[in-house]
Design a protein around this motif. Sequence first.
Motif, PDB file in Angstrom:
ATOM      1  N   MET A  31       0.468  -1.143   0.116  1.00 27.38           N
ATOM      2  CA  MET A  31      -0.197  -0.097  -0.023  1.00 27.38           C
ATOM      3  C   MET A  31       0.867   1.245   0.100  1.00 27.38           C
ATOM      4  N   THR A  32       2.118   1.087  -0.071  1.00 25.34           N
ATOM      5  CA  THR A  32       3.163   2.412   0.055  1.00 25.34           C
ATOM      6  C   THR A  32       3.484   2.655  -1.496  1.00 25.34           C
ATOM      7  N   TRP A  33       3.676   3.729  -1.704  1.00 25.37           N
ATOM      8  CA  TRP A  33       3.892   4.014  -3.063  1.00 25.37           C
ATOM      9  C   TRP A  33       5.598   3.893  -3.342  1.00 25.37           C
ATOM     10  N   GLN A  34       6.172   3.747  -2.303  1.00 21.29           N
ATOM     11  CA  GLN A  34       7.889   3.670  -2.447  1.00 21.29           C
ATOM     12  C   GLN A  34       8.212   2.339  -2.990  1.00 21.29           C
ATOM     13  N   TRP A  35       7.324   1.244  -2.568  1.00 20.50           N
ATOM     14  CA  TRP A  35       7.464  -0.227  -3.015  1.00 20.50           C
ATOM     15  C   TRP A  35       7.453  -0.246  -4.473  1.00 20.50           C
ATOM     16  N   TYR A  36       6.646   0.407  -4.914  1.00 24.46           N
ATOM     17  CA  TYR A  36       6.571   0.484  -6.592  1.00 24.46           C
ATOM     18  C   TYR A  36       7.978   0.858  -7.340  1.00 24.46           C
ATOM     19  N   ILE A  37       8.480   2.014  -6.640  1.00 18.82           N
ATOM     20  CA  ILE A  37       9.688   2.513  -7.225  1.00 18.82           C
ATOM     21  C   ILE A  37      10.741   1.354  -7.207  1.00 18.82           C
ATOM     22  N   ILE A  38      10.721   0.703  -5.952  1.00 16.72           N
ATOM     23  CA  ILE A  38      11.781  -0.181  -5.555  1.00 16.72           C
ATOM     24  C   ILE A  38      11.716  -1.337  -6.374  1.00 16.72           C
ATOM     25  N   TYR A  39      10.487  -1.838  -6.802  1.00 17.71           N
ATOM     26  CA  TYR A  39      10.214  -2.928  -7.540  1.00 17.71           C
ATOM     27  C   TYR A  39      10.530  -2.638  -9.118  1.00 17.71           C
ATOM     28  N   LEU A  40      10.356  -1.535  -9.604  1.00 22.09           N
ATOM     29  CA  LEU A  40      10.506  -1.298 -10.914  1.00 22.09           C
ATOM     30  C   LEU A  40      12.102  -1.023 -11.049  1.00 22.09           C
ATOM     31  N   THR A  41      12.895  -0.584 -10.325  1.00 19.57           N
ATOM     32  CA  THR A  41      14.109  -0.397 -10.438  1.00 19.57           C
ATOM     33  C   THR A  41      14.777  -1.605 -10.205  1.00 19.57           C
ATOM     34  N   GLY A  48      27.209  -4.196 -10.655  1.00 18.96           N
ATOM     35  CA  GLY A  48      26.058  -4.971 -11.220  1.00 18.96           C
ATOM     36  C   GLY A  48      25.444  -5.606 -10.108  1.00 18.96           C
ATOM     37  N   GLY A  49      26.283  -6.312  -9.119  1.00 17.53           N
ATOM     38  CA  GLY A  49      25.821  -7.066  -8.130  1.00 17.53           C
ATOM     39  C   GLY A  49      25.027  -6.324  -6.910  1.00 17.53           C
ATOM     40  N   ALA A  50      25.168  -4.928  -7.135  1.00 19.63           N
ATOM     41  CA  ALA A  50      24.722  -4.311  -5.845  1.00 19.63           C
ATOM     42  C   ALA A  50      23.294  -4.493  -5.507  1.00 19.63           C
ATOM     43  N   PRO A  51      22.480  -4.554  -6.585  1.00 14.11           N
ATOM     44  CA  PRO A  51      21.042  -4.713  -6.167  1.00 14.11           C
ATOM     45  C   PRO A  51      20.743  -5.734  -5.190  1.00 14.11           C
ATOM     46  N   TYR A  52      21.367  -6.798  -5.245  1.00 13.51           N
ATOM     47  CA  TYR A  52      21.201  -7.712  -4.333  1.00 13.51           C
ATOM     48  C   TYR A  52      21.606  -7.593  -3.023  1.00 13.51           C
ATOM     49  N   THR A  53      22.106  -6.466  -2.578  1.00 12.17           N
ATOM     50  CA  THR A  53      22.502  -6.047  -1.446  1.00 12.17           C
ATOM     51  C   THR A  53      21.475  -4.954  -0.951  1.00 12.17           C
ATOM     52  N   PHE A  54      21.212  -4.136  -2.072  1.00 12.22           N
ATOM     53  CA  PHE A  54      20.443  -2.875  -1.543  1.00 12.22           C
ATOM     54  C   PHE A  54      19.011  -3.311  -1.376  1.00 12.22           C
ATOM     55  N   TYR A  55      18.319  -4.078  -2.106  1.00 11.03           N
ATOM     56  CA  TYR A  55      17.151  -4.204  -1.865  1.00 11.03           C
ATOM     57  C   TYR A  55      16.441  -4.990  -0.682  1.00 11.03           C
ATOM     58  N   PRO A  56      17.370  -6.282  -0.272  1.00 11.23           N
ATOM     59  CA  PRO A  56      16.892  -6.788   0.936  1.00 11.23           C
ATOM     60  C   PRO A  56      17.042  -5.811   2.216  1.00 11.23           C
ATOM     61  N   SER A  57      18.132  -5.038   2.076  1.00  6.88           N
ATOM     62  CA  SER A  57      18.433  -3.979   3.172  1.00  6.88           C
ATOM     63  C   SER A  57      17.423  -2.894   3.140  1.00  6.88           C
ATOM     64  N   ILE A  58      17.036  -2.223   2.029  1.00  6.10           N
ATOM     65  CA  ILE A  58      16.083  -1.352   2.032  1.00  6.10           C
ATOM     66  C   ILE A  58      14.685  -1.733   2.327  1.00  6.10           C
ATOM     67  N   TYR A  85      11.630  -9.768  -4.508  1.00  2.57           N
ATOM     68  CA  TYR A  85      12.401 -10.467  -5.255  1.00  2.57           C
ATOM     69  C   TYR A  85      11.911 -10.927  -6.500  1.00  2.57           C
ATOM     70  N   THR A  86      10.333 -10.839  -6.668  1.00  2.14           N
ATOM     71  CA  THR A  86       9.878 -11.630  -7.911  1.00  2.14           C
ATOM     72  C   THR A  86      10.035 -10.501  -9.206  1.00  2.14           C
ATOM     73  N   ALA A  87      10.562  -9.236  -8.724  1.00  3.92           N
ATOM     74  CA  ALA A  87      10.998  -8.280 -10.000  1.00  3.92           C
ATOM     75  C   ALA A  87      12.075  -9.094 -10.704  1.00  3.92           C
ATOM     76  N   LYS A  88      12.830  -9.831 -10.001  1.00 10.04           N
ATOM     77  CA  LYS A  88      14.034 -10.600 -10.793  1.00 10.04           C
ATOM     78  C   LYS A  88      13.262 -11.695 -11.989  1.00 10.04           C
ATOM     79  N   ALA A 139      18.656   5.032 -11.791  1.00 16.74           N
ATOM     80  CA  ALA A 139      19.391   5.823 -10.858  1.00 16.74           C
ATOM     81  C   ALA A 139      18.651   7.333 -10.404  1.00 16.74           C
ATOM     82  N   LEU A 140      18.060   7.679 -11.455  1.00 12.19           N
ATOM     83  CA  LEU A 140      17.241   8.646 -11.169  1.00 12.19           C
ATOM     84  C   LEU A 140      16.088   8.695 -10.358  1.00 12.19           C
ATOM     85  N   LEU A 141      15.449   7.591 -10.409  1.00 14.83           N
ATOM     86  CA  LEU A 141      14.181   7.252  -9.828  1.00 14.83           C
ATOM     87  C   LEU A 141      14.562   6.813  -8.169  1.00 14.83           C
ATOM     88  N   SER A 142      15.996   6.415  -8.125  1.00 13.99           N
ATOM     89  CA  SER A 142      16.330   5.965  -6.680  1.00 13.99           C
ATOM     90  C   SER A 142      17.053   7.064  -6.206  1.00 13.99           C
TER      91      SER A 142
END
Length: 398
Positions: free
Chosen positions: A207-217, A312-322, A340-343, A379-382
């Motif tokens: 229900m938070t809009w932030q999640w959809y930016i996270i998912y897209l990136t 390129g490997g950094a997203p797999y640290t950023f997203y579980p952390s965020i 993680y279904t974004a993958k 990068a801009l969206l983040s």
Amino acid sequence: MSRWAIIIASTAIMMVISIYQYSWSLFAYAVSRELMWSLITVSIAFTVFTYASTFIQPFSGFLADSYGPRKVAMIASIITGLGFILSSTISNPIELYITYGLGSLGVGTLYGIATATAVKWFPERRGLATGIVTFGFGAGASILNIPIQTLINSHGFRMTFLYIGLLMISLLTLLSLMMSYPKDITVRSVGKTSSKGIDYSPKEMLMTWQWYIIYLTFIITPTVVLIFGAQLKMIASEFSISQEYLNIVLISYPLANGFSRILAGLISDRVGREKTMVLFYTSLGISLLMLSYIGVIPELFVVLATIISLFGGAPYTFYPSIIGDYYGSKYVTVNYGITYTAKAWAGLLAGWLTAYLVEVYGTYRLPLMIVAISCIIAALLSSPLILKPPKSKVVSSK
């Protein structure tokens, strides 16, 4: 049991299951050559892998959060090894999709549990802990790719599938015995968080809009790693890279990919996830553009491929952390499993769609340039000017 021992075991699990993703190009090349299957036909198996290993995670995450990770991990370990064993018997593409897809279910389950141990056990250093664990997934292939290639060359892909499958069952079941979550989770995060001890259920997170930016990136940024993981050998062939230089990349690429996760965790714990994401994604896009233009020079191909992997490997640290930062630790296995279904969508872009574009246009440069531009958009969206923690959680009263 020490939480550091659990993190080490989780990292070892990641190293073993990384074969499914980062060694796939070696198997794909051998299968395509021996069975005379087209690039698109073989690439579908990698797309199946990404879908199976991602969409299983919300379900397996719920089971692990509800009933504990140990039993779930042990069952997943057997499934993971069985997928490789059965893949040694394939005679047509459908059989490959089914057997590799079966093992991928185990891979996704183990990946989610191993990542969750870092987020749950180290709330005060989520970035670093997650980086260490996911380092195993990125760097495991740097140790294993050359032996796997040697085994394929000497015994063929069938016996290699069989031997590694048996080894997977043995190692993973033992390591799974060490999987556990803390009984009491105390939030002591040193970074910026919005939850302040409040845990968001999956429904509340969505229900938070932030999640959809996270998912897209998260759809955009892992695509390049998946492209290289699925089709590195074919990309090197187009750029006329010799086996000597390719062998260097087979080691440096996964090693840099793993190290990037620790680096991203260290930096993002100090300066914030969002700022670090902007830095890494911009650098990733620029490096990809450079490779597309000057990658035909072997030395530059090696250097740029390694730099791309480093970012390129950094997203797999950023997203579980965020996800842990924004939405709390209690439901993090399920919440990150959903994220993680974004993958899966990234896998569709990296697998079938990339192969289709190569078949139509005859070059990997086009998909690489498209992904490069997309990373700069991510990068801009983040940017912290756009992506900010949820301000508050709305709690309904009866």
